[in-house]
Design a protein around this motif. Sequence first.
Motif, PDB file in Angstrom:
ATOM      1  N   SER A   5       0.825  -1.207   0.000  1.00 25.03           N
ATOM      2  CA  SER A   5       0.000   0.000   0.000  1.00 25.03           C
ATOM      3  C   SER A   5       0.857   1.252   0.000  1.00 25.03           C
ATOM      4  N   SER A 359     -11.769  -3.816   4.481  1.00 24.07           N
ATOM      5  CA  SER A 359     -10.465  -4.269   3.985  1.00 24.07           C
ATOM      6  C   SER A 359     -10.157  -3.767   2.587  1.00 24.07           C
ATOM      7  N   ARG A 361      -9.410  -0.914  -0.062  1.00 25.09           N
ATOM      8  CA  ARG A 361      -8.976   0.481  -0.148  1.00 25.09           C
ATOM      9  C   ARG A 361      -9.822   1.223  -1.172  1.00 25.09           C
ATOM     10  N   VAL A 367      -6.176  -3.786   1.837  1.00 26.05           N
ATOM     11  CA  VAL A 367      -5.227  -3.214   2.794  1.00 26.05           C
ATOM     12  C   VAL A 367      -4.245  -4.302   3.256  1.00 26.05           C
ATOM     13  N   THR A 371      -7.388  -2.345  10.225  1.00 30.87           N
ATOM     14  CA  THR A 371      -8.238  -1.140  10.237  1.00 30.87           C
ATOM     15  C   THR A 371      -8.996  -1.116  11.579  1.00 30.87           C
ATOM     16  N   TRP A 493      -6.354   5.028   6.724  1.00 33.00           N
ATOM     17  CA  TRP A 493      -6.429   3.630   6.271  1.00 33.00           C
ATOM     18  C   TRP A 493      -6.844   3.534   4.806  1.00 33.00           C
TER      19      TRP A 493
END
Length: 544
Positions: A5, A359, A361, A367, A371, A493
């Motif tokens: 990420s 989960s 993005r 991710v 989170t 996140w």
Amino acid sequence: MTQTSTLNSLPAWSALQSHYDAISGERLRDWFAPQNDAAPTRAERFTFEGGGLTIDFSKNRISDATLQLLVQLAEEAGVTKRRDAMFNGDIVNITEHRAALHTALRAQSPDAPFHAQVQAEKAKMAAFSDRVRDGSWTGYTGKRIRHVVNIGIGGSDLGPKMVVHALHHLASKELDTHFVSNVDGADLYNVLEQIDAEETLAIIVSKTFTTLETMTNAHSMRDWFLKAGCPEDQLSKHFVGVSANPAEVVKFGIAKENVFEMWDWVGGRYSLWSAVGLSIMISVGPKNFDALLQGADAMDQHFRTAPLAVNLPVLMGMIGIWYRNFFGSQSDLIAPYSQALHYLPSYLQQLEMESNGKSARLDGKMVDYPTAAVIWGEPGTNGQHAFFQMLHQGPTLIPIDFIAVLTPEHPLVDHHAKLLANCFAQSEALMLGRTLEEAKKVAGPGKEELATHLSFPGNRPTTTIMLDALTPQTLGALIALYEHKVLVQGTVWDINSFDQWGVELGKILGKVVEADITAASTDAAKHDSSTSALIARARKALKR
Ligand code: F6P
């Protein structure tokens, strides 16, 4: 599939990683120790104000450098940009192609988006609330309304229920407000047993007006009125609806003039400020409802304008990320030292976990970091005699939000000093702990083996949020604080805090299973063996 990420590659993220390695072994009690030069100013340096609230962050495992890096991370992750996009009404909820404009519902400025529309609906709510409150709105036999039953679930229940309970001391003495949410018939039945149809107003609250639980309870309530003797053409005296889907409300049978609107740019869990809060307004009156909105707006303005380094929602959100993503904490405890805030933890469960329990993005990839944490809690001091043992001596790190209301909303003032003392003492004990050496002294000579049981690791992080009093303003600010904390964390996140696709699959399968439980015959083979066996047991128990 997990992808690398952008978050992990931000400079502040790697700096925080090294910073964590450097300071995670430091002890809060040393930072507060008299021999530490920075100790006397620690509380002051880490206490911030905004929107009428004061927050002491000093008992967190943070140094000045930690806060600087966390603020830098917020900047690099685009918190300012996303905050402004939300306030401006941009499509921040990209999967549903919607704005998230709960802030517009409480904006005091006439320049806010949808201002005229919001004010018009609020005026309609106020006119109606006044009639229910002053007794001029009557039921089918001419009696005034004494019971208001809010039928809704999730955001159409938790927010109004939490606020009505929190502001109970300001509630009309002429009215009782009840909340029914569960499709378990016991929920509605228990309320029906306490009320009289002639004196009851039902508010059916559902953004979609298709939610199974709410529609089932609404139909049962309608049947109950008819059975009690309310003529069908008089039902309009006992039902109002709140929805973003007014056509469905009318289809259900609620008179058009009894429909209060909310809009698709208001998320369910962010909706108590809209007509979804009608039960709040009826209970405490339009003036107090306005004060609630003003308090939230004060926090909105703080969030919008205060530099990130002194911005309460930013600090709260980023300190949460510090524990979740660097210390690996799994849950956050909400401990309001206020019986009136009894429902705050369950309200925050939906707000935080439905918003940030994701989960995917924003770019559709997955991710590779945790989170939302699990949110749980109970009012103090009750929690102290139930689960605080684990907070003090369990091996798990659980950051805690203590919420202290400095002056009571009731006349039992001597209780209040005890309540506050417990709140502050808990955070002190969690911070200090008790070393093995100290524990040996407590155990006494010859009882050293007891010392490990009597020692406390300490170094447990806590934040203390202070309200001068529990007023509509401070409550509004408190709720808005958490709403914006959620936005800050969701931005870092890189997830969409405003959709909730995760609840859909269970709903779809629920309809199939319901049909299989109630149908004359069922094809067990279409389910797995466990689900089929459960359905068979239910069919037997319900004699299908
Ligand atoms: O199923 C989850 C949910 O959609 C929540 O997001 C929402 O607050 C709740 O159900 C109730 O939805 P509605 O207000 O449409 O009945």
